[in-house]
Design a protein around this motif. Sequence first.
Motif, PDB file in Angstrom:
ATOM      1  N   LYS A   7      43.598  31.771  36.287  1.00  0.00           N
ATOM      2  CA  LYS A   7      42.615  30.874  36.903  1.00  0.00           C
ATOM      3  C   LYS A   7      42.093  31.457  38.228  1.00  0.00           C
ATOM      4  CE  LYS A   7      44.335  26.548  34.887  1.00  0.00           C
ATOM      5  NZ  LYS A   7      44.956  25.229  35.174  1.00  0.00           N
ATOM      6  N   HIS A   8      43.055  31.977  39.027  1.00  0.00           N
ATOM      7  CA  HIS A   8      42.617  32.581  40.291  1.00  0.00           C
ATOM      8  C   HIS A   8      41.679  33.764  40.060  1.00  0.00           C
ATOM      9  CE1 HIS A   8      45.118  29.974  42.608  1.00  0.00           C
ATOM     10  NE2 HIS A   8      46.276  30.514  42.217  1.00  0.00           N
ATOM     11  N   LEU A   9      42.010  34.557  39.058  1.00  0.00           N
ATOM     12  CA  LEU A   9      41.148  35.715  38.755  1.00  0.00           C
ATOM     13  C   LEU A   9      39.782  35.270  38.253  1.00  0.00           C
ATOM     14  CD1 LEU A   9      43.687  38.159  37.091  1.00  0.00           C
ATOM     15  CD2 LEU A   9      42.542  38.437  39.279  1.00  0.00           C
ATOM     16  N   GLN A  10      39.750  34.194  37.459  1.00  0.00           N
ATOM     17  CA  GLN A  10      38.454  33.682  37.017  1.00  0.00           C
ATOM     18  C   GLN A  10      37.618  33.207  38.214  1.00  0.00           C
ATOM     19  OE1 GLN A  10      39.275  30.676  34.108  1.00  0.00           O
ATOM     20  NE2 GLN A  10      39.185  32.112  32.378  1.00  0.00           N
ATOM     21  N   ASN A  11      38.278  32.504  39.159  1.00  0.00           N
ATOM     22  CA  ASN A  11      37.548  32.058  40.356  1.00  0.00           C
ATOM     23  C   ASN A  11      37.041  33.243  41.168  1.00  0.00           C
ATOM     24  OD1 ASN A  11      38.061  29.334  39.731  1.00  0.00           O
ATOM     25  ND2 ASN A  11      40.038  29.376  40.797  1.00  0.00           N
ATOM     26  N   ASP A  12      37.918  34.273  41.308  1.00  0.00           N
ATOM     27  CA  ASP A  12      37.483  35.475  42.028  1.00  0.00           C
ATOM     28  C   ASP A  12      36.332  36.159  41.318  1.00  0.00           C
ATOM     29  OD1 ASP A  12      39.426  35.011  43.902  1.00  0.00           O
ATOM     30  OD2 ASP A  12      40.903  36.327  42.944  1.00  0.00           O
ATOM     31  N   PHE A  13      36.393  36.159  39.986  1.00  0.00           N
ATOM     32  CA  PHE A  13      35.322  36.800  39.214  1.00  0.00           C
ATOM     33  C   PHE A  13      33.989  36.065  39.406  1.00  0.00           C
ATOM     34  CE2 PHE A  13      32.995  37.133  35.146  1.00  0.00           C
ATOM     35  CZ  PHE A  13      32.765  38.507  35.165  1.00  0.00           C
ATOM     36  N   GLU A  14      34.029  34.735  39.390  1.00  0.00           N
ATOM     37  CA  GLU A  14      32.797  33.970  39.618  1.00  0.00           C
ATOM     38  C   GLU A  14      32.261  34.200  41.034  1.00  0.00           C
ATOM     39  OE1 GLU A  14      31.064  32.249  37.520  1.00  0.00           O
ATOM     40  OE2 GLU A  14      32.433  32.628  35.851  1.00  0.00           O
ATOM     41  N   ARG A  15      33.186  34.212  41.997  1.00  0.00           N
ATOM     42  CA  ARG A  15      32.750  34.448  43.376  1.00  0.00           C
ATOM     43  C   ARG A  15      32.130  35.836  43.538  1.00  0.00           C
ATOM     44  NH1 ARG A  15      37.097  33.425  45.387  1.00  0.00           N
ATOM     45  NH2 ARG A  15      37.912  35.452  45.974  1.00  0.00           N
ATOM     46  N   LEU A  16      32.742  36.823  42.892  1.00  0.00           N
ATOM     47  CA  LEU A  16      32.177  38.176  42.948  1.00  0.00           C
ATOM     48  C   LEU A  16      30.818  38.243  42.265  1.00  0.00           C
ATOM     49  CD1 LEU A  16      35.345  40.358  42.256  1.00  0.00           C
ATOM     50  CD2 LEU A  16      34.053  40.223  44.381  1.00  0.00           C
ATOM     51  N   ARG A  17      30.666  37.511  41.171  1.00  0.00           N
ATOM     52  CA  ARG A  17      29.371  37.500  40.489  1.00  0.00           C
ATOM     53  C   ARG A  17      28.296  36.873  41.393  1.00  0.00           C
ATOM     54  NH1 ARG A  17      29.474  34.873  34.697  1.00  0.00           N
ATOM     55  NH2 ARG A  17      30.662  36.794  34.298  1.00  0.00           N
TER      56      ARG A  17
END
Length: 453
Positions: free
Chosen positions: A193-203
Amino acid sequence: MSFSVLVMDKNRKIIINNNKDELKIVSNWGQVKRNVKLSDVVDPLIEKGLITPDQWMDIKNRPISEPEKMEEFMYILLKQKSGALGIFLKALRNSGFHHVADELEGIPHKDGCDHSRTHPRVPDVCTTETNKEGKSGGQGSASSSKSTDTVRQEDLHKMKEEIKDELRNIRENLASERKQDRDQLLLLQREHKHLQNDFERLRQQKSELSSRLDDLMSSVDSLKSKLEEKEREYQELKRINNGLREDLMRQNKSNSRSIQKKDKEKEEMEKRLEKKEDEYKLLQAMMETLKSDHEERLHRLKVVNKEKVRLDGEYKNVLLEKKELESKYQALNQQVKEVQVKHTKEVTQLQGDVKDRMLRIEELERDKNELSQQLSESEKENEELKKENKKLEQDLRRTEGDKEILQTRLRQSDLQKYTVPPFSSVARHPNYPPQTRAPPKPQWRLGARGKHH
C-alpha cells in the motif's frame, strides 16, 4: 541414454547434456539438498577454490533456508570445471556425509539399507542391528533370536517416542512459521500500500514536472525570439549611429574649411589695417614735421597750404577707408561669431543626438545582457529539471521493480502450503528437517541472475 537439463540465467542459457559429473549432480539434486548442510562442508571448498569467500558470504547472509543455500551452491558447482565434483566428494567424506558421497559416485550399499534417508549424526537402524547381531554371534540360536527381538522392540519403542516428539516439534514449528508468515504477509501488504501511494505521488510529481518543463520551454522560446528582435534593433541603431557619425564628420570638415577661410580673410584684413595704421602714423609724423617747420617756411605757406589741403583730403580718404575697414572687420567678426554660434549649436545638437544614441545602445546592450543571463538561467534550470526528471524516472522504475518483487512474494505467500509428512518407520533426529516438498524458489532472491521461466 541421454539426459538434458535446461538452466535459465539472466543473460544466457546453460545446456547440460551427456556430462557424467553434471548428470550425477542433477540426478542426486534433491538428496544432496535435503541431507547436506553447506556450512558443514564449506571450509575445504573455499580452500580448494571451488567457491570464493565472497560467494559464500553472499549465500550465508541471504534470508533463505539451508536447502536453498545448498541449491545455490550446486548451481555454482554445475558451472565449475571438470574435477570440481571430486573436490566436493572429498569434502563430503571428510565432513561425515559418506552415504551422500556414495550416492553421488553411484556406489551401491552391500547391507541393503537406505542410507540416503539417514542423517549422518543419527545412527542407522541397519548398522545398529548388524552390530548387535555381531556381538551376540557367539551365543546359541534361541538366545540370539530372543535378544534380537528384545532389542528390536526396544529400538522400535524408542523410535516411536522420538518420532512422536519430532512430530510434536514439527507441529509447533509449523504453527510458529504460519504465524510468522501471516505477520510477514500483513507487513508485505502494508508495504505494498505504501509503495502504491509512493507510486501515485511520483506519477503526480512527474506530471507536474512535465508541465513545468513545457512552460519553461515556451518561456525560453519567447526569450529567444525577444533576444533576436533586440539584436535586430541593435544592429539597426548601430547602422543609424554610424550614418550620423559620418554626417557629423562631414559637417565638421566643411565647417573647419569655412572657418579656415574666414580666418585667412581676417588675417588679410588685419594686415591691411596694420598697414594703414602705419601710414597714418607716418602722416602724423609728417604733420608734426610740417608744423615745426611752419615758422621757417612761411614764404612757402601757399604751397604748404595747398599741400595741406591735399594731405587733408588724403587724410579724410584714409579715415574713410579706415572706417570702412573697421566696419568690414566688425562685420567679419559678427559673421565669425554667428558661424561659431551656429557651429557650436550644431555640434551640441549632434553631440546630444550621439549621447542619446549611445544611451539607447547601452540600454539595449543591458537588455541584451539581461536577456542572455535569463536565457542561461532558464537553460540551467531546464538542465536541473531534466536531471530531476531522469532521477524521478529511475526512482519510478526502481519502484516498479520493487512492486513486481512484492507481487511475486505475495503470490508465493498465497500459494505456499504446509503439510505434515507421513509416518515413517525410519529413525530421525529431532533436529532433522521433515521430508516435505521443497518450497518453490523465490524469484526475488535471484538478484542479478534474472527470472526463471
